[in-house]
Design a protein around this motif. Structure first.
Motif, short mmCIF file in Angstrom:
data_model
loop_
_atom_site.label_atom_id
_atom_site.label_comp_id
_atom_site.label_asym_id
_atom_site.label_seq_id
_atom_site.Cartn_x
_atom_site.Cartn_y
_atom_site.Cartn_z
N ALA A 1 0.83 -1.21 0.00
CA ALA A 1 0.00 0.00 0.00
C ALA A 1 0.86 1.26 0.00
O ALA A 1 0.61 2.19 -0.77
N VAL A 2 1.86 1.29 0.87
CA VAL A 2 2.70 2.49 0.96
C VAL A 2 3.46 2.72 -0.34
O VAL A 2 3.54 3.85 -0.83
N LYS A 3 3.98 1.65 -0.91
CA LYS A 3 4.74 1.81 -2.16
C LYS A 3 3.83 2.27 -3.29
O LYS A 3 4.19 3.14 -4.10
N LYS A 4 2.62 1.73 -3.35
CA LYS A 4 1.66 2.12 -4.38
C LYS A 4 1.29 3.60 -4.25
O LYS A 4 1.28 4.34 -5.24
N LEU A 5 0.98 4.04 -3.04
CA LEU A 5 0.56 5.43 -2.82
C LEU A 5 1.72 6.41 -2.99
O LEU A 5 1.56 7.50 -3.54
N THR A 6 2.90 6.01 -2.52
CA THR A 6 4.05 6.92 -2.55
C THR A 6 4.66 7.02 -3.94
O THR A 6 5.30 8.03 -4.27
N SER A 7 4.45 6.01 -4.78
CA SER A 7 5.03 6.04 -6.13
C SER A 7 4.51 7.23 -6.93
O SER A 7 5.16 7.67 -7.88
N LYS A 8 3.34 7.76 -6.54
CA LYS A 8 2.81 8.96 -7.21
C LYS A 8 3.70 10.17 -6.96
O LYS A 8 3.63 11.16 -7.70
N PHE A 9 4.50 10.11 -5.91
CA PHE A 9 5.38 11.23 -5.54
C PHE A 9 6.85 10.84 -5.68
O PHE A 9 7.70 11.37 -4.98
N LYS A 10 7.13 9.92 -6.60
CA LYS A 10 8.50 9.41 -6.75
C LYS A 10 9.51 10.53 -6.99
O LYS A 10 10.64 10.49 -6.51
N ASN A 11 9.09 11.56 -7.73
CA ASN A 11 10.02 12.66 -8.01
C ASN A 11 10.43 13.40 -6.73
O ASN A 11 11.53 13.96 -6.65
N LEU A 12 9.55 13.40 -5.72
CA LEU A 12 9.87 14.04 -4.45
C LEU A 12 10.73 13.13 -3.56
O LEU A 12 11.54 13.62 -2.76
N VAL A 13 10.54 11.83 -3.71
CA VAL A 13 11.26 10.87 -2.86
C VAL A 13 12.70 10.68 -3.32
O VAL A 13 13.62 10.59 -2.50
N THR A 14 12.92 10.66 -4.64
CA THR A 14 14.24 10.38 -5.19
C THR A 14 15.29 11.36 -4.65
O THR A 14 15.11 12.58 -4.72
N ASP A 15 16.36 10.79 -4.10
CA ASP A 15 17.51 11.55 -3.57
C ASP A 15 17.19 12.40 -2.35
O ASP A 15 17.97 13.29 -1.98
N SER A 16 16.05 12.16 -1.71
CA SER A 16 15.69 12.95 -0.54
C SER A 16 16.13 12.26 0.74
O SER A 16 16.48 11.07 0.75
N VAL A 17 16.10 13.01 1.84
CA VAL A 17 16.26 12.43 3.18
C VAL A 17 14.87 12.10 3.69
O VAL A 17 13.95 12.91 3.58
N CYS A 18 14.72 10.89 4.22
CA CYS A 18 13.40 10.46 4.71
C CYS A 18 13.47 10.27 6.22
O CYS A 18 14.19 9.39 6.71
N TYR A 19 12.74 11.11 6.94
CA TYR A 19 12.70 11.03 8.40
C TYR A 19 11.53 10.14 8.82
O TYR A 19 10.37 10.46 8.55
#
Length: 268
Positions: free
Chosen positions: A106-124
């Motif tokens: 579920a998380v991967k499916k929902l978050t994949s819509k924001f892949k451009n924001l996730v790529t190379d980011s720091v995730c807290y």
């Protein structure tokens, strides 16, 4: 009115202290809508009885969900686990004695819509439980550069970091520095206020696993600043629909479940 007979299939949720759960409401609604002869029941099992009861539930239930505190303990009773459960080291869905992790799906499916924001980011990641692990792995696979685990119990945070590093991901125990480069914020604790205000307001994406209320204090702060949000209700419903896909091979609309929950005032 639904009739229970000798052909009615039994599905359920096993956990401890689960009086809050919406899973029976969601799954019984879906069974009724698709005219499937089944019921879904919450099995609130004290920890001292889990060893005696779990095999009986696996035998009796056509499909089973697993929640706190048994997502890891249930693995040894299963015949196999799929790649999603293997990645996370935890199971939340069972079918045919095989374990799956639909939290991760579920998380991967929902978050994949924001892949451009996730790529190379720091995730807290605030929290270090099973759901936190599922989110951390999904985000890492989507390109998150560094996972930073923040937890009140350092030992649990370190254990999660070791697991992530063993899988080849860049992870560390630390604190949130929400005034620097692009970052993602995840609340995987029961308390959305555990996340500092500046993290909520400056993130590229906020993910909150708490689903009651849907608009938590964290979600409200993020939305007020125009930050992208994935709320706990979206995750809850998506993982439930994924479980139905595993059990029955169906694709049920998440939006229909969400409308039903709001209409029945099961969420607010």
């Amino acid at each position: 009115m639904r009739v229970i007979d000798a052909k009615t299939e039994l599905y359920g949720l096993v956990g401890s202290g689960i009086s809050y759960t919406l899973s029976p409401i969601i799954h019984n609604f879906i069974f009724e809508k698709i005219a499937h002869n089944a019921i879904y029941y919450p099995f609130d099992v004290p920890e001292e009885k889990f060893e005696r009861i779990i095999n009986a539930l696996l035998e009796l239930c056509k499909g089973l969900n697993v929640t706190i505190p048994y997502k890891e303990r249930v693995v040894k009773y299963l015949h196999s686990i799929d790649i999603t459960a293997e990645k996370v080291g935890a199971v939340n869905t069972v079918f045919g004695w095989r374990g799956y992790n639909t939290d991760y799906i579920a998380v991967k499916k929902l978050t994949s819509k924001f892949k451009n924001l996730v790529t190379d980011s720091v995730c807290y990641i605030f929290g270090a439980g099973g759901a936190a692990k599922a989110v951390a792995i999904a985000l890492s696979e989507l390109g998150c550069d560094t996972i930073v685990v923040i937890n009140r119990t350092p030992e649990r945070a370190l254990k999660m970091v070791h697991l992530l590093r063993a899988k080849g991901f860049n992870a560390q125990v630390g604190n949130a520095n929400c005034s620097t480069r692009e970052f993602i914020v995840v609340n995987a604790t029961p308390n959305p206020d555990f996340v500092p205000d500046d993290c909520a307001k400056n993130a590229g994406l906020v993910i909150d696993l708490v689903y009651r209320p849907v608009e938590t204090s964290l979600v409200k702060k993020a939305m007020a600043k125009g930050v992208n949000v994935i709320n706990g209700l979206e995750i809850l419903v998506t993982q439930a629909v994924e479980a139905q896909r595993i059990w029955l091979g169906i694709e049920f609309p998440e939006e229909e479940v969400i409308r039903y929950l709001y209409a029945g005032k099961f969420i607010w």
